[in-house]
Structures are given as structure tokens and as C-alpha cells.
Write a protein that holds these residues in place. Structure first.
Motif, PDB file in Angstrom:
ATOM      1  N   ARG A   1      36.318 -50.856 -15.988  1.00 43.35           N
ATOM      2  CA  ARG A   1      35.612 -51.215 -14.754  1.00 43.35           C
ATOM      3  C   ARG A   1      34.302 -50.434 -14.709  1.00 43.35           C
ATOM      4  NH1 ARG A   1      39.752 -53.722 -11.963  1.00 43.35           N
ATOM      5  NH2 ARG A   1      41.813 -52.983 -12.566  1.00 43.35           N
ATOM      6  N   MET A   2      33.222 -51.124 -15.018  1.00 40.00           N
ATOM      7  CA  MET A   2      31.933 -50.447 -15.183  1.00 40.00           C
ATOM      8  C   MET A   2      31.216 -50.247 -13.846  1.00 40.00           C
ATOM      9  SD  MET A   2      31.751 -49.921 -18.453  1.00 40.00           S
ATOM     10  CE  MET A   2      30.013 -49.699 -18.796  1.00 40.00           C
ATOM     11  N   VAL A   3      31.927 -49.702 -12.867  1.00 43.30           N
ATOM     12  CA  VAL A   3      31.259 -49.399 -11.604  1.00 43.30           C
ATOM     13  C   VAL A   3      30.518 -48.085 -11.768  1.00 43.30           C
ATOM     14  CG1 VAL A   3      32.913 -50.672 -10.211  1.00 43.30           C
ATOM     15  CG2 VAL A   3      33.368 -48.293 -10.742  1.00 43.30           C
ATOM     16  N   PRO A   4      29.372 -47.903 -11.111  1.00 44.95           N
ATOM     17  CA  PRO A   4      28.508 -46.749 -11.393  1.00 44.95           C
ATOM     18  C   PRO A   4      29.206 -45.398 -11.295  1.00 44.95           C
ATOM     19  CG  PRO A   4      27.336 -48.361 -10.062  1.00 44.95           C
ATOM     20  CD  PRO A   4      28.749 -48.842 -10.162  1.00 44.95           C
ATOM     21  N   GLU A   5      30.016 -45.201 -10.250  1.00 46.14           N
ATOM     22  CA  GLU A   5      30.605 -43.878 -10.054  1.00 46.14           C
ATOM     23  C   GLU A   5      31.530 -43.513 -11.220  1.00 46.14           C
ATOM     24  OE1 GLU A   5      30.794 -46.385  -7.928  1.00 46.14           O
ATOM     25  OE2 GLU A   5      29.311 -45.795  -6.427  1.00 46.14           O
ATOM     26  N   SER A   6      32.472 -44.405 -11.522  1.00 45.19           N
ATOM     27  CA  SER A   6      33.408 -44.105 -12.598  1.00 45.19           C
ATOM     28  C   SER A   6      32.718 -44.131 -13.947  1.00 45.19           C
ATOM     29  CB  SER A   6      34.573 -45.097 -12.579  1.00 45.19           C
ATOM     30  OG  SER A   6      34.098 -46.416 -12.791  1.00 45.19           O
ATOM     31  N   ALA A   7      31.712 -44.998 -14.115  1.00 43.80           N
ATOM     32  CA  ALA A   7      31.024 -45.087 -15.401  1.00 43.80           C
ATOM     33  C   ALA A   7      30.294 -43.783 -15.702  1.00 43.80           C
ATOM     34  CB  ALA A   7      30.048 -46.255 -15.388  1.00 43.80           C
ATOM     35  N   LYS A   8      29.605 -43.228 -14.714  1.00 48.51           N
ATOM     36  CA  LYS A   8      28.869 -41.986 -14.956  1.00 48.51           C
ATOM     37  C   LYS A   8      29.825 -40.849 -15.300  1.00 48.51           C
ATOM     38  CE  LYS A   8      25.451 -38.845 -13.005  1.00 48.51           C
ATOM     39  NZ  LYS A   8      24.615 -38.506 -11.842  1.00 48.51           N
ATOM     40  N   ARG A   9      30.942 -40.792 -14.585  1.00 50.84           N
ATOM     41  CA  ARG A   9      31.914 -39.736 -14.880  1.00 50.84           C
ATOM     42  C   ARG A   9      32.484 -39.903 -16.279  1.00 50.84           C
ATOM     43  NH1 ARG A   9      37.427 -39.078 -14.195  1.00 50.84           N
ATOM     44  NH2 ARG A   9      38.104 -36.925 -13.838  1.00 50.84           N
ATOM     45  N   ARG A  10      32.754 -41.143 -16.651  1.00 49.92           N
ATOM     46  CA  ARG A  10      33.293 -41.358 -17.987  1.00 49.92           C
ATOM     47  C   ARG A  10      32.269 -40.993 -19.063  1.00 49.92           C
ATOM     48  NH1 ARG A  10      34.509 -46.627 -21.516  1.00 49.92           N
ATOM     49  NH2 ARG A  10      35.693 -45.589 -23.137  1.00 49.92           N
ATOM     50  N   LEU A  11      31.005 -41.316 -18.816  1.00 44.52           N
ATOM     51  CA  LEU A  11      29.960 -40.969 -19.774  1.00 44.52           C
ATOM     52  C   LEU A  11      29.891 -39.459 -19.979  1.00 44.52           C
ATOM     53  CD1 LEU A  11      27.213 -43.458 -18.545  1.00 44.52           C
ATOM     54  CD2 LEU A  11      28.386 -43.546 -20.752  1.00 44.52           C
ATOM     55  N   GLU A  12      30.036 -38.714 -18.914  1.00 42.18           N
ATOM     56  CA  GLU A  12      30.022 -37.262 -19.046  1.00 42.18           C
ATOM     57  C   GLU A  12      31.225 -36.772 -19.845  1.00 42.18           C
ATOM     58  OE1 GLU A  12      29.959 -36.182 -14.968  1.00 42.18           O
ATOM     59  OE2 GLU A  12      27.767 -36.334 -14.761  1.00 42.18           O
ATOM     60  N   ILE A  13      32.383 -37.359 -19.575  1.00 41.12           N
ATOM     61  CA  ILE A  13      33.594 -36.968 -20.300  1.00 41.12           C
ATOM     62  C   ILE A  13      33.457 -37.307 -21.783  1.00 41.12           C
ATOM     63  CG2 ILE A  13      36.052 -37.465 -20.562  1.00 41.12           C
ATOM     64  CD1 ILE A  13      36.144 -37.892 -17.510  1.00 41.12           C
ATOM     65  N   LEU A  14      32.841 -38.442 -22.088  1.00 42.10           N
ATOM     66  CA  LEU A  14      32.688 -38.875 -23.480  1.00 42.10           C
ATOM     67  C   LEU A  14      31.656 -38.050 -24.243  1.00 42.10           C
ATOM     68  CD1 LEU A  14      32.814 -42.776 -23.096  1.00 42.10           C
ATOM     69  CD2 LEU A  14      34.541 -41.298 -24.148  1.00 42.10           C
ATOM     70  N   GLY A  15      30.873 -37.235 -23.534  1.00 43.48           N
ATOM     71  CA  GLY A  15      29.957 -36.361 -24.234  1.00 43.48           C
ATOM     72  C   GLY A  15      28.515 -36.813 -24.251  1.00 43.48           C
ATOM     73  N   PHE A  16      28.160 -37.771 -23.392  1.00 43.32           N
ATOM     74  CA  PHE A  16      26.763 -38.177 -23.316  1.00 43.32           C
ATOM     75  C   PHE A  16      25.967 -37.053 -22.662  1.00 43.32           C
ATOM     76  CE2 PHE A  16      28.714 -42.166 -24.176  1.00 43.32           C
ATOM     77  CZ  PHE A  16      27.736 -42.949 -24.767  1.00 43.32           C
ATOM     78  N   ALA A  17      24.892 -36.622 -23.330  1.00 42.08           N
ATOM     79  CA  ALA A  17      24.103 -35.506 -22.819  1.00 42.08           C
ATOM     80  C   ALA A  17      23.350 -35.890 -21.547  1.00 42.08           C
ATOM     81  CB  ALA A  17      23.130 -35.032 -23.894  1.00 42.08           C
ATOM     82  N   ASP A  18      22.857 -37.117 -21.504  1.00 46.61           N
ATOM     83  CA  ASP A  18      22.111 -37.599 -20.340  1.00 46.61           C
ATOM     84  C   ASP A  18      22.888 -38.759 -19.731  1.00 46.61           C
ATOM     85  OD1 ASP A  18      20.312 -38.406 -18.439  1.00 46.61           O
ATOM     86  OD2 ASP A  18      18.776 -39.107 -19.844  1.00 46.61           O
ATOM     87  N   ALA A  19      23.899 -38.412 -18.936  1.00 44.27           N
ATOM     88  CA  ALA A  19      24.766 -39.447 -18.369  1.00 44.27           C
ATOM     89  C   ALA A  19      23.984 -40.373 -17.449  1.00 44.27           C
ATOM     90  CB  ALA A  19      25.933 -38.813 -17.612  1.00 44.27           C
ATOM     91  N   THR A  20      23.014 -39.834 -16.725  1.00 44.17           N
ATOM     92  CA  THR A  20      22.220 -40.672 -15.820  1.00 44.17           C
ATOM     93  C   THR A  20      21.395 -41.679 -16.604  1.00 44.17           C
ATOM     94  OG1 THR A  20      22.103 -38.846 -14.234  1.00 44.17           O
ATOM     95  CG2 THR A  20      20.493 -40.630 -13.993  1.00 44.17           C
ATOM     96  N   GLY A  21      20.767 -41.227 -17.670  1.00 46.42           N
ATOM     97  CA  GLY A  21      19.994 -42.143 -18.509  1.00 46.42           C
ATOM     98  C   GLY A  21      20.882 -43.172 -19.173  1.00 46.42           C
ATOM     99  N   ALA A  22      22.044 -42.727 -19.647  1.00 48.42           N
ATOM    100  CA  ALA A  22      22.975 -43.669 -20.266  1.00 48.42           C
ATOM    101  C   ALA A  22      23.429 -44.724 -19.268  1.00 48.42           C
ATOM    102  CB  ALA A  22      24.178 -42.922 -20.830  1.00 48.42           C
ATOM    103  N   LEU A  23      23.651 -44.296 -18.019  1.00 46.83           N
ATOM    104  CA  LEU A  23      24.069 -45.241 -16.983  1.00 46.83           C
ATOM    105  C   LEU A  23      22.980 -46.285 -16.735  1.00 46.83           C
ATOM    106  CD1 LEU A  23      26.262 -46.010 -14.981  1.00 46.83           C
ATOM    107  CD2 LEU A  23      25.229 -44.441 -13.340  1.00 46.83           C
TER     108      LEU A  23
END
Length: 984
Positions: free
Chosen positions: A490-512
Motif C-alpha cells: 500500500r503505497m500511501v505516503p506515510e507508510s511508504a516513507k517509513r518503509r523507505l527509511e527502514i529499507l535504507g534509503f538515505a534520502d527517504a523524502t526524495g525517494a518518496l
């Protein structure tokens, strides 16, 4: 032979002889035997309608029987029937269509001749209702239910055969009729409970085809019985058993085998018992079956509660590690259990049959329906439509499956309607095939009869269904998506950003932001991206720099997103999506190539495309590309484009070779990579030479050849390697030396100019510094000039360089003569003198101290470092210079081939050869991997950092620190082996 009558033109078999008896004075009195014409206009209309039945003889025979049955004891009833057929055209069409398609319904009408009225046109001029409602069921008795069921079935069949309303309304009507029959049987069963017994809360849940609103004419009706609580079990079981008994007497068997524990489990379970079973014991196929569950009879609210309670389990079932494999295995077992004699005639269970479509659709529902509620429809066609709308199945593929499903179910309906028997097997006798083709509406056309037309369509639909079943059910994307938890899909912004951080994306906001750009909107493209990205994020996260992988993916998607084939390829192209993720996240080199040639993405779909192309095909293809353009700039651009495509092919094969389930069938080792890169370089040089000769033709008869040296000559090219070459020419007879030399020089310079011109592609440097006298010497020499130089002035290092000399392109005969000339220097008679051996050792020591770049770590420099490429090559080349005159097997330009020959001849010990082979191979692998990761050449293996991590992932995926330790260990042993050889 029976003499034909005019009745034969109406389609009656036996040339109309039997029809004459049934229609003549002794029968229905519709045919004037003497005049061979219908007795009147009404009779003519009736005969015309009979001729349009699927089987005219069957329709006539059954009509005759019904009229006889109606007339027994009361002639007026028979006359009334015939008058009704004459005056009601709609009745005539419906009645005779049923008689010609179903002997079983004909038998029913013979037994109940008054029921012809149920097909009569109403006072409004409309046909009777055929939506599956029970007609005239008023008394709670089994005979009344049986009569009402048969009348409704008769009306559905008549509408199906004549109204042209399509498959879906017929299936829906049959399913509604099943619901109403179950409800009526339930009411009868409850009414029969002992006096004083309270009515239990019991739900009848439709499953299978009935649950999917796609019931056949003759099929078991699958149900599950659910009681509200323990207090309802006893009476509920009595009602359930009685309901099954009633339905078996009235219509069809009720099958409760889909219940927990199947036929070994209790017929009725409580809601809580069901919950406990499905949470602890249910297998994948049981959740697959629940896709079609819906309330049918009894306590409908309880049924809905049961379905809602189990829904979360159903929509997480695909996340089980074995779920996808379970569905595939079940489909294979179904096929394996078909009797061999029926396999090619089974339209339901056989390959290319209905089960292929249903299993593909249901597996896609289980995987993608976890987050997309639009897919949660119990019907096969609505679910397939939703899968297409959501982008999970291609439009054309979806339409092909819908057409195949409609065709196969239509065949199934006609087969079952004939005898009202459960069958899914196409007849193999000619008469049965003719009847089936006619019942399906096939008619003869010039050059092809109806049976041939039917067979052609059947074969075509089965082949398409079989192909798409494999494509959809076995696509690796399914397993990859199934492994991603539903919450993460479920690619909703809140959960997506948290998942990106957990996955190791350095710039979670940019990735989002990248995710939102790719998945935003309601377009089909965005829908497909929403399916792909949650799965691809995990692949990006496995790389040292997840942000870079996602950024590269967006760049490629932005460039290709509007191209129709791009997302279709990622969704349907087997492992393409995950292969692309690995390439984009691990290799700047391959990513740069792909952004310049996005069409090359197609190579990832086919393992055969990840094999290097044959040398001769490369030579011919590159030459043809250059020859197509008179302008040398456009010609070399075309050649470079082909080189770019081949570099991407080889790089991807290299990147994926250690990719686990993403690896091609035939992964490439470093030796194969070196040969492939060398072949591409040969083809590039050959095409460039052809263009240069066209631009600078020189005198007629001028011969010119290019000799490969260094890594090119040894078929050991790496991604950053230059093309080390020598240029040799031979003047035509009578041409002045100066003119020939100038012309050959012009050709060589033009080649270098063409290949060294600035371009965004990886450069191919043409390096001629290994020529006699190096940069101070002439760029091109004649063969006699080379001979004179090597005979009089060459040094031992030049003989060493010639060990890897081979003809690459140009004049073949001249190139072979140069190789023969080189043999005299590189394989000197008697080998080397003591002074020459000392000189080689001295040069080797000088190279180590002077050529190693400043700041380089000699322990981890892959080319000039200890135990690396250069160490092994010097040891092998010294052995060749000493012994190749006496050992022809040593006359190889490839390092490892020569090393193996030396070991086989006892010139180098087996253990030393193994140590040097391991060191050379690992150094070559690391050198290639570092170039792939960085996008630019380097020979230095870093001790830490993302580049080391990326190179390790490309090579073996282990711990980077342990990998460096292994590199140091192997190269240390390789160095020691080299020193033993050099000092021997």
C-alpha cells in the motif's frame, strides 16, 4: 440406398425417409407425401423452424413423441400444441431449438407435455422470464420444487439457444436458479424438522462455479454449511443433510467436500470452529476456493459474517512462502489425473482448457487482490476484466482469455445440455461432432465444413489459453510481489516513507517524490507502477545505494513510460523487472548504456539474448551497419550504436550471472566475458577499417591488416581495455614505397580518428604504442620493415609483447604472414639466454616500482599489484619464451590456456598453476566488477565503501570484509607461485 425426398433439403438425415413417416399422414400430418410439399403455410413454417434446429431429426422425433404424449386420452391437447406452434413464432423458435439441442429436456417434455406452455410468448409480446427465478413454486413439497426447477431450466435453455444473450446472462440465470433451489430446499428441510425444534441459524455458502455466478447446466453445486453456535449444530446438521437429499432428487448433487477436512470433517461447523480451522490448518487451495464464496441460502447475514471474518486470511494467503508453488502444483496434478484417452478432448481440465484460465486468474487475485479490492470478484470474467483494468494483465491478453473462456464454456454448455449429464469431453465420433458444431451455430462455408470450422476455433483458443496460462501463472513477478507483505504494497505516503527509511534509503523524502511521480494519478501506467514498485524497492534496497537504483529507474521510466511496450515488458516479461532493478542499482556502467539505448531493455526478457553473439555474426552485422551509410560520420555512429548494444548485452549477462534466480540459464564467467568483449572489439575495428578504406582508398591493390596485441590479442579484454594494435601494410606491385606508406598511414589515422572522436558511448581507445620504437616509430610499417626490425633491433620485451599478437581484421593473408613472422621472435629457437631471462626479471621489477600509480595499494591493485594480472602474465610469458619453441602447446595468446599447457607439460607445477589461475581469475573479475559499479575504469580494489560492497554483490554477495581477506589470501598465494616460476 434410400431414395432422397424433398424433405432432405430441410436437413433431415437418411434423405428424409424417416422424416416422411413422422410428418406424413401417419404422423404429424404436416407433409403431403404425394405432392412432396408441406400441407399448408403453418406446416411450412414449422418445417422451416425444424430445419434450423441443431439436429433436425432429433427435434422432429421429439416433437412427434410430445404430440403423441399430449394426445393420449385427449386429441384436443395435441391439436392445441400444434396450433400454438403455428400461431406463436417465438414459442416455435424456443420450443424446437430446445428439442434439437437437448434430448433430456425433450424427454422431460414428453413426460410433461403440458409444460410447452411455459415457453409461450406472454400477452405483452415478450418471451417468458428466463432469469433463473423459480416459476410457480408455491407448495413446500419436493414434487412442486422439481416441477418449478425444470420449468425454469427449460426457459433458461430456450433463451440461451435463441435469444443471443451471451454466456454471462445464462451462467447468472443458472446460478440464481441454484440459489432459489437451495433456498426452497432449505425451507422444505426446516419445515420437516420435528415439532417444537427451533429453527437453527444455518448459512449455506455457495462455492465454486455457483459462488462465482458461472454455473453450468449440469454441475455439482459446491457449498459450505456454517452454524452460528453449538446450539445450532444438531438441527443444522439435520437441515443440511435433508437439503442435500432434496436437491439431489430435484436438480443436482450438492457437494460439501470443500468444507474443512473435506468429507472426513463434520458436515456443519460453527462460525468459531471454521475460524480456528482456517487460521491454523487450511492449505493454499482452500483459500483459493474461498475466492468464490458468497451467501446463497439460509441465514444470509451469518454467511456474510463468515466471509468477512475469513477475508483477511484469504488476502494474506499469497504471502505464504509456498503459496504460489502450491497453486501451480495443484494445476499440474489436475492435468496428470486426466485419463490419457481424454486429454486431448477435455475442455475443462485439459491443457488449454477452462481450468488454465481459472487458475491463472485466481492466482493473480490472491497475489494482487491483497491491496486492490477491485479484484475481489468471485466471477472469472469480472475478475479478469478487473485485472486488465488494474494493469495486472495486458489488454490483448485479457481479451484473448475472455474470448477463450466464453468459447470453452459455450462448448461445455452445449455438451451438457444434450443429455443433461455432467461432461466436459468433446465427442470423437463424426455424428457427435456434427451435432456439437451445429448446436454452437457453425455452418458450412465454401471450402470448409462446420466441424472443420469448430475444430479450427477450438485449437486456436486452446493454444492461446495454454500460452497465456504459462505466461501468467509462471511469471516470476508473481512470486516477487507475493513475497512483499500487503501492508508494504500500500503505497500511501506515510507508510511508504517509513518503509523507505527502514529499507535504507538515505534520502527517504526524495525517494518518496520519485515514487509519487511514478505512481500518481489514475492512468494505467501508474497502476502498473504501483504493482511493480513495492517489489522493486526491495531489490533496490539490497544494493549498497538504494537511492541510486530508484533514481535510475525513474530516469528510464520517464524516458520509456509512454512507450507501449515498456511497462508491459516489465509486467509480463518474466524476470525483466527484477533484472532491471539489479542492473540499475548495481551498475553505473550498464545504466549509462541503457539510458542511451533504452530499447536494449528487451534483452533482459530472454536468456538467449544474454549470450554473446557469435563472432562471425558480429563481424557481418557491424560491417553491414557501416556499409549502409556513405557518410563516414553516420557510418561510424551506426557501428558505435551496435557496439553499445553488445556492451550492454555482455554487461547485463555479467551483472546477472551471480543473481540467483535472476541469472540466465548459461551464466558467463570472466573468460567468456573477455572473449565476448574481444569479439565486439574485433567487429568494431573491422567495420572502422572498412569505413576508413572507403574514405582513404589509396592505390589499387594496397593490402592492410590490423594485428591485435595485449588484452585484445589474448581475448582477455575487460570493460575499460583499450585496443592495443599494430598496423601492417603491403604495397601493390609497382607502387612507390612512399606513396604506399602514406596511403597506409592515412588509413590507420582515419581509423583512429573515427574511433577516438568524442561520443557519449564508452570510448574504444586505439593504442599502437607496442609498435617498434614505440611512439617515436612510424605508425604503420610494411611486412618487410617489421621483419627487418625484429631481426636486427628488437628487444626481449618486444618478443614478449608479440606472444599475444594475432590477426584481427583487414587482409587475411597478410595478417597470417605477420603471425608467422612474429613466431620467429616470440618462440625463439633454443629459448632465452641467461642474460635475456635476467633482463625480463629486471624489467618486471622496474614495472612494479615505476608503473604502479602513486598512492595505489600494491596488495589490492588488480593489474599491477602482487599476485594480480600482471604477475601471472609475466610468469606465463617467461615460460612461453623459454619453452614454446620446443612445446607447440604453449603457443597460445590467452594467459590461462598457456598456463594450463605449461602445467600439463610439467613446466609449471600443478599447484603453482592452480594458485596463479585463481589469482588471475579473481583479479580479472574484480577489475570488471569495479568498472561496472563505478561506470569508469579502476584497477584498485577499495578496502571499504559502497564501491567495494557493489563489486562484492556482483561477484558473490558475501561479506565485503571477508571478500577482501579472500582476495589478499588468493593473490598472496598467486604471488608466491609467480616468484617460484620467475626464479626457476
Amino acid at each position: 440406398m434410400t431414395r432422397p425426398t424433398r424433405l432432405a433439403r430441410y436437413g433431415f438425415a437418411d434423405n428424409g425417409a424417416r422424416a416422411t413417416d413422422l410428418l406424413g399422414p401417419g404422423g404429424l400430418r404436416l407433409w403431403d407425401v404425394e405432392a412432396q410439399v408441406p400441407v399448408d403455410e403453418d406446416a411450412a413454417g414449422l418445417l422451416d423452424a425444424l430445419s434450423k434446429a441443431a439436429e433436425p431429426n432429433l427435434a422432429l422425433r421429439q416433437l412427434h413423441r410430445i404430440v403423441e404424449s399430449a394426445g393420449r386420452g385427449d386429441e384436443t391437447k395435441a391439436a392445441e400444441l400444434l396450433a400454438g406452434l403455428a400461431g406463436d413464432l417465438g414459442l416455435r423458435r424456443r420450443f424446437l431449438a430446445v428439442l434439437g439441442a437437448s434430448s433430456a429436456l425433450g424427454d422431460h417434455l414428453v413426460a410433461n407435455p403440458d409444460e410447452w406452455r411455459s415457453l409461450a410468448t406472454g400477452r405483452t409480446g415478450l418471451p417468458p422470464e428466463a432469469d433463473g427465478g423459480l416459476a410457480g413454486f408455491e407448495q413446500l413439497t419436493v414434487p412442486a420444487l422439481r416441477k418449478a426447477y425444470r420449468i425454469s431450466l427449460l426457459r433458461i435453455a430456450a433463451a440461451d439457444l435463441t435469444a443471443g444473450r451471451g454466456l454471462e446472462p445464462t451462467m447468472a440465470a443458472l446460478s440464481r436458479l441454484a440459489d432459489e433451489t437451495l433456498a426452497a430446499a432449505y425451507a422444505i428441510a426446516v419445515d420437516g424438522l420435528p415439532a417444537g425444534t427451533p429453527e437453527p441459524r444455518l448459512a449455506v455458502v455457495a462455492m465454486g462455479k455457483c459462488g462465482g455466478y458461472e454455473l453450468n447446466y449440469v454441475s455439482d453445486v459446491d457449498v459450505i454449511f456454517v452454524a452460528a453456535g453449538d446450539e445450532d449444530l444438531s438441527a443444522g446438521t439435520t437441515v443440511a443433510a435433508r437439503l442435500m437429499e432434496i436437491c439431489g432428487m430435484v436438480a443436482w448433487p450438492v457437494d460439501a467436500a470443500l468444507r474443512p477436512e473435506g468429507s472426513r470433517g463434520p458436515l456443519v461447523r460453527t462460525l468459531a470452529s471454521h475460524q480456528a480451522y482456517y487460521r491454523r490448518w487450511a492449505r493454499t487451495w482452500e483459500f483459493q476456493a474461498l475466492l468464490k464464496a458468497r451467501p446463497a441460502a439460509g441465514d444470509l447475514a451469518l454467511a456474510q459474517e463468515w466471509i468477512a471474518d475469513l477475508a483477511p486470511l484469504v488476502w494474506h494467503a499469497a504471502e505464504r512462502p509456498e503459496a504460489v508453488a502450491d497453486v501451480r502444483d495443484m494445476r499440474r496434478r489436475i492435468i496428470d489425473n486426466i485419463p490419457k484417452k481424454e486429454q486431448n478432448r477435455e475442455i475443462k481440465r485439459g491443457s488449454g482448457g477452462l481450468r488454465d484460465i481459472e487458475f491463472a486468474v485466481q492466482l493473480l487475485q490472491l497475489v494482487h487482490g491483497r491491496i486492490d479490492e477491485s479484484l475481489r470478484d468471485p466471477g472469472t470474467i469480472p475478475a479478469l476484466r478487473a485485472l486488465v483494468a488494474g494493469g495486472y494483465v495486458g489488454r490483448q491478453d485479457g481479451e484473448t482469455l475472455v474470448r477463450g473462456y466464453r468459447f470453452l464454456r459455450g462448448v461445455e454448455h452445449r455438451l451438457q445440455l444434450q443429455q443433461l449429464k455432467r461432461t466436459h469431453t468433446v465427442p470423437d465420433d463424426p455424428a457427435g461432432l456434427r451435432w456439437l458444431a451445429a448446436a454452437l451455430g457453425y455452418t458450412a462455408v465454401p471450402g470448409r465444413d462446420a466441424v472443420e470450422a469448430f475444430r479450427s476455433d477450438w485449437v486456436g483458443h486452446a493454444a492461446s489459453v495454454r500460452r497465456l496460462h504459462v505466461k501468467l501463472l509462471y511469471q516470476p513477478l508473481l512470486e516477487a510481489v507475493a513475497r512483499v507483505p500487503a501492508e508494504e504494497l500500500r503505497m500511501v505516503p506515510e507508510s511508504a516513507k517509513r518503509r523507505l527509511e527502514i529499507l535504507g534509503f538515505a534520502d527517504a523524502t526524495g525517494a518518496l517524490r520519485h515514487l509519487e511521480a511514478l505512481t500518481g494519478g489514475v492512468t494505467r501506467t501508474a497502476a502498473i507502477q504501483r504493482t511493480l514498485l513495492p517489489m522493486l524497492l526491495q531489490d533496490f534496497a539490497d544494493a549498497p545505494e538504494p537511492d541510486r537504483g530508484l533514481l535510475n529507474y525513474r530516469a528510464v521510466s520517464d524516458k520509456l513510460g509512454s512507450t507501449p511496450w515498456y511497462l508491459r515488458l516489465l509486467r509480463d516479461g518474466g524476470p525483466v523487472a527484477r533484472r532491471l532493478a539489479r542492473v540499475l542499482s548495481l551498475s553505473r556502467y550498464a545504466t549509462d548504456l541503457l539510458t542511451r539505448d533504452p530499447e536494449a531493455l528487451r534483452l533482459l526478457a530472454d536468456d538467449g539474448e544474454l549470450l554473446p553473439r557469435a563472432r562471425e555474426k558480429l563481424l557481418d552485422g557491424f560491417a553491414a551497419a557501416g556499409d549502409r551509410h556513405p557518410d563516414p560520420v553516420k557510418a561510424i555512429a551506426a557501428v558505435r550504436a551496435l557496439r553499445r548494444r553488445e556492451l550492454f548485452r555482455i554487461a547485463c549477462a555479467d551483472i546477472l550471472s551471480q543473481g540467483g534466480d535472476l541469472a540466465p540459464d548459461r551464466p558467463l564467467g570472466v573468460d567468456a566475458i573477455g572473449v565476448a568483449l574481444s569479439d565486439v572489439t574485433d567487429a568494431t575495428l573491422n567495420a572502422a577499417l572498412r569505413i576508413a578504406r572507403r574514405v582513404k582508398p589509396g592505390p589499387d591493390g594496397l593490402r592492410f591488416a590490423v594485428i591485435g596485441m595485449g588484452r585484445l590479442g589474448g581475448y582477455e579484454m575487460s570493460y575499460p581495455s583499450d585496443a592495443d594494435v599494430l598496423f601492417v601494410y603491403e604495397k601493390p606491385e609497382g607502387c612507390p614505397d612512399g606513396e604506399a606508406s602514406a596511403a597506409a598511414h592515412a588509413v590507420a589515422e582515419e581509423m583512429r580518428r573515427l574511433l577516438n572522436a568524442p561520443a557519449p558511448d564508452p570510448a574504444l581507445g586505439v593504442d599502437a604504442d607496442l609498435r617498434p620504437e614505440g611512439r617515436q616509430g612510424p605508425l604503420v610499417r610494411s611486412l618487410p620493415a617489421y621483419r627487418q626490425y625484429y631481426d636486427r633491433w628488437s628487444k626481449v620485451w618486444e618478443a614478449q609483447a608479440l606472444l599475444r599478437a594475432r590477426f584481427v581484421c583487414g587482409d587475411v593473408e597478410l595478417g597470417r604472414r605477420f603471425e608467422t613472422l612474429a613466431d620467429g621472435s616470440r618462440y625463439p629457437d633454443g629459448g632465452l639466454t641467461r642474460e635475456q631471462v635476467i633482463e625480463i626479471r629486471r624489467i618486471k621489477a622496474r614495472v612494479e616500482t615505476e608503473r604502479l600509480p602513486r598512492g595505489a595499494d600494491p596488495n589490492t591493485h588488480t593489474k599491477l599489484g602482487r599476485g594480480g594480472l600482471s604477475d601471472v602474465e609475466w610468469a606465463v610469458q617467461l615460460t612461453q619464451l623459454r619453452n614454446a619453441h620446443a612445446v607447440p602447446e604453449l603457443r597460445k595468446t590467452r594467459t590461462l590456456e598457456a598456463l594450463a599447457a605449461a602445467a600439463a607439460d610439467g613446466l609449471i607445477s600443478e599447484s603453482d598453476a592452480a594458485e596463479m589461475t585463481a589469482g588471475w581469475t579473481l583479479a580479472a573479475q574484480v577489475r570488471n566488477a569495479l568498472t561496472l559499479v563505478r561506470g569508469r575504469p579502476t584497477d584498485q580494489l577499495p578496502r571499504h565503501g559502497v564501491e567495494l560492497a557493489g563489486a562484492v554483490l556482483l561477484l558473490d554477495g558475501g561479506d565485503p570484509g571477508e571478500f577482501v581477506d579472500r582476495y589478499l589470501r588468493l593473490t598472496r598465494r598467486s604471488r608466491a607461485a609467480m616468484e617460484r616460476v620467475l626464479e626457476s
